[in-house]
Design an enzyme around this catalytic site. Structure first.
Site, PDB file in Angstrom:
ATOM      1  N   ASN A 197     -45.399  39.198  24.610  1.00  0.00           N
ATOM      2  CA  ASN A 197     -46.989  38.864  24.498  1.00  0.00           C
ATOM      3  C   ASN A 197     -47.424  39.970  24.796  1.00  0.00           C
ATOM      4  O   ASN A 197     -47.471  40.483  26.116  1.00  0.00           O
ATOM      5  CB  ASN A 197     -47.176  37.668  25.578  1.00  0.00           C
ATOM      6  N   TRP A 198     -48.272  40.639  23.848  1.00  0.00           N
ATOM      7  CA  TRP A 198     -48.786  42.036  24.166  1.00  0.00           C
ATOM      8  C   TRP A 198     -50.005  41.737  24.785  1.00  0.00           C
ATOM      9  O   TRP A 198     -50.605  42.930  25.239  1.00  0.00           O
ATOM     10  CB  TRP A 198     -48.944  42.476  22.626  1.00  0.00           C
ATOM     11  N   LYS A 199     -50.608  40.944  25.078  1.00  0.00           N
ATOM     12  CA  LYS A 199     -52.260  40.726  25.858  1.00  0.00           C
ATOM     13  C   LYS A 199     -53.068  41.761  24.997  1.00  0.00           C
ATOM     14  O   LYS A 199     -53.032  41.773  23.608  1.00  0.00           O
ATOM     15  CB  LYS A 199     -51.880  40.914  27.151  1.00  0.00           C
ATOM     16  N   HIS A 256     -51.998  30.296  28.050  1.00  0.00           N
ATOM     17  CA  HIS A 256     -51.530  31.497  29.073  1.00  0.00           C
ATOM     18  C   HIS A 256     -52.445  31.347  30.309  1.00  0.00           C
ATOM     19  O   HIS A 256     -53.544  31.185  30.158  1.00  0.00           O
ATOM     20  CB  HIS A 256     -51.485  32.671  28.245  1.00  0.00           C
ATOM     21  N   GLU A 274     -53.539  33.630  31.938  1.00  0.00           N
ATOM     22  CA  GLU A 274     -54.758  34.507  31.991  1.00  0.00           C
ATOM     23  C   GLU A 274     -55.789  33.788  31.038  1.00  0.00           C
ATOM     24  O   GLU A 274     -57.151  34.049  31.543  1.00  0.00           O
ATOM     25  CB  GLU A 274     -54.650  35.890  31.262  1.00  0.00           C
ATOM     26  N   GLU A 328     -44.156  29.804  33.212  1.00  0.00           N
ATOM     27  CA  GLU A 328     -44.638  31.386  33.763  1.00  0.00           C
ATOM     28  C   GLU A 328     -45.450  31.140  35.133  1.00  0.00           C
ATOM     29  O   GLU A 328     -46.524  30.754  35.062  1.00  0.00           O
ATOM     30  CB  GLU A 328     -45.629  31.904  32.834  1.00  0.00           C
ATOM     31  N   GLY A 347     -47.324  39.720  35.592  1.00  0.00           N
ATOM     32  CA  GLY A 347     -47.751  41.313  35.627  1.00  0.00           C
ATOM     33  C   GLY A 347     -47.727  41.743  36.984  1.00  0.00           C
ATOM     34  O   GLY A 347     -48.298  42.902  37.318  1.00  0.00           O
ATOM     35  N   SER A 375     -42.400  38.962  34.778  1.00  0.00           N
ATOM     36  CA  SER A 375     -41.887  40.181  35.178  1.00  0.00           C
ATOM     37  C   SER A 375     -40.465  40.281  34.746  1.00  0.00           C
ATOM     38  O   SER A 375     -39.757  40.697  35.467  1.00  0.00           O
ATOM     39  CB  SER A 375     -41.912  40.442  36.575  1.00  0.00           C
ATOM     40  N   GLY A 430     -44.243  39.980  28.974  1.00  0.00           N
ATOM     41  CA  GLY A 430     -45.681  40.610  28.755  1.00  0.00           C
ATOM     42  C   GLY A 430     -45.214  42.308  28.679  1.00  0.00           C
ATOM     43  O   GLY A 430     -44.867  42.940  27.683  1.00  0.00           O
ATOM     44  N   GLY A 431     -45.531  42.974  29.940  1.00  0.00           N
ATOM     45  CA  GLY A 431     -45.218  44.348  30.104  1.00  0.00           C
ATOM     46  C   GLY A 431     -43.902  44.843  29.355  1.00  0.00           C
ATOM     47  O   GLY A 431     -44.167  46.121  28.469  1.00  0.00           O
TER      48      GLY A 431
HETATM   49  C1  PEP Z   1     -46.896  37.282  30.183  1.00  0.00           C
HETATM   50  O1  PEP Z   1     -47.804  37.997  29.714  1.00  0.00           O
HETATM   51  O2  PEP Z   1     -46.648  36.200  29.627  1.00  0.00           O
HETATM   52  C2  PEP Z   1     -45.958  37.922  31.010  1.00  0.00           C
HETATM   53  C3  PEP Z   1     -44.823  37.225  31.582  1.00  0.00           C
HETATM   54  O3  PEP Z   1     -46.238  39.166  31.551  1.00  0.00           O
HETATM   55  P1  PEP Z   1     -45.198  40.237  32.412  1.00  0.00           P
HETATM   56  O4  PEP Z   1     -43.866  40.014  31.803  1.00  0.00           O
HETATM   57  O5  PEP Z   1     -45.921  41.453  32.210  1.00  0.00           O
HETATM   58  O6  PEP Z   1     -45.113  39.732  33.815  1.00  0.00           O
END
Ligand code: PEP
Length: 270
Positions: A29-31, A114, A116, A186, A192, A232, A253-254
């Site tokens: 998930n690039w955001k 999500h 966010e 999640e 994040g 994470s 994500g990251g």
């Molecule tokens: C996400 O954006 O869905 C996510 C899990 O981010 P991260 O891996 O950066 O915690």
């Protein structure tokens, strides 16, 4: 014994067989990251690294990157997803993108609900449900995100929160549509933040979600639904998380922004 094991009182051999039957999906998930040209570069770096993957490999990218991602992923095993959609088919919704538009472009998956989007864009359980229905009607595969806030975990209501989110997201979804749905657990406190849920916590809550699906549909549907963990996940912790019975993949994500890190997570999914 964890709650997930109380819900699913299965022999170890049955567990192993069921896990093997489920599709493992590793999705990035690039955001709001990467331009269209960076997208082309990323996919050309990634494709050889994941060509022998034992799982489904998906990158969910910003709307403006979709066309480049689809073009660069053509002929590879990389699937492309969007990060959001609007639930109406068309009309006066300036700035929005419909499920049919995504489908027509060649998009296969879409992230819905999500945290966010729930936090910054007023998404609710009900709007998440409308988006899930719109996505399925258009032939897209929703990756539906659920997860508790830190205060909710501390208050001991993780099970209630995640169960409610799952039940509302799936209102009106038939058992045959469930094969096209992925649920991503999640925990919001792990997104994040660098704070990962332990593999046991991830397994327990993914097991609770499977229990909810079993009650809504039946055990066969629950046992064949892909439930991811996200929060994470990275190249170091992926294999422990993905080894758990109820964890069928990751939403990342990251660590999905660097092709090397992302490909290590993909290789951890066996
Ligand atoms: C996400 O954006 O869905 C996510 C899990 O981010 P991260 O891996 O950066 O915690």
């Amino acid at each position: 014994m964890t709650l997930s094991h109380l819900c699913f009182n299965m022999e170890k051999d049955d567990e192993k067989m069921n896990k093997q039957l489920r599709k493992t999906v590793i999705a990035g998930n690039w955001k709001m990251n990467k331009t269209p040209s960076e997208t082309t570069t990323f996919v050309s770096e990634l494709k050889d690294k994941v060509s022998g993957a034992d799982c489904e490999v998906v990158i969910c990218v910003p709307f403006v990157d979709l066309q480049n991602a689809i073009a660069a992923a053509k002929g590879t095993n990389i699937k492309v997803g969007a990060e959001n959609l609007h639930y109406e088919k068309s009309g006066a919704f300036t700035g929005e993108v419909s499920a049919d538009m995504l489908k027509d472009l060649g998009v296969e998956y879409v992230v819905i609900g999500h945290s966010e989007r729930r936090q910054y864009f007023n998404e609710t359980n009900l709007s998440v449900n409308k988006k899930v229905i719109a996505a399925l009607e258009a032939g897209l595969k929703p990756i539906v995100c659920v997860g508790e806030l830190l205060e909710e975990r501390e208050q001991g209501i993780t099970e209630e929160v995640v169960s409610l989110q799952t039940k509302i997201a799936l209102m009106g979804v038939s058992s045959s549509d469930m094969k096209n749905i992925i649920i991503a657990y999640e925990p919001v406190w792990a997104i994040g933040t660098g704070k990962t849920a332990t593999a046991e916590q991830a397994d327990e809550v993914c097991g609770i979600i499977r229990g909810v699906i079993s009650k809504l549909y039946n055990n066969d549907v629950a046992e064949s639904t892909t439930i991811q963990y996200g929060g994470s996940m990275n190249a170091k912790n992926a294999s422990e998380l993905l080894g758990k019975y109820h964890v069928d993949g990751g939403l990342i994500g990251g660590a999905s922004l660097k092709s090397e890190d992302f490909s290590i997570i993909v290789s951890a999914a066996k």
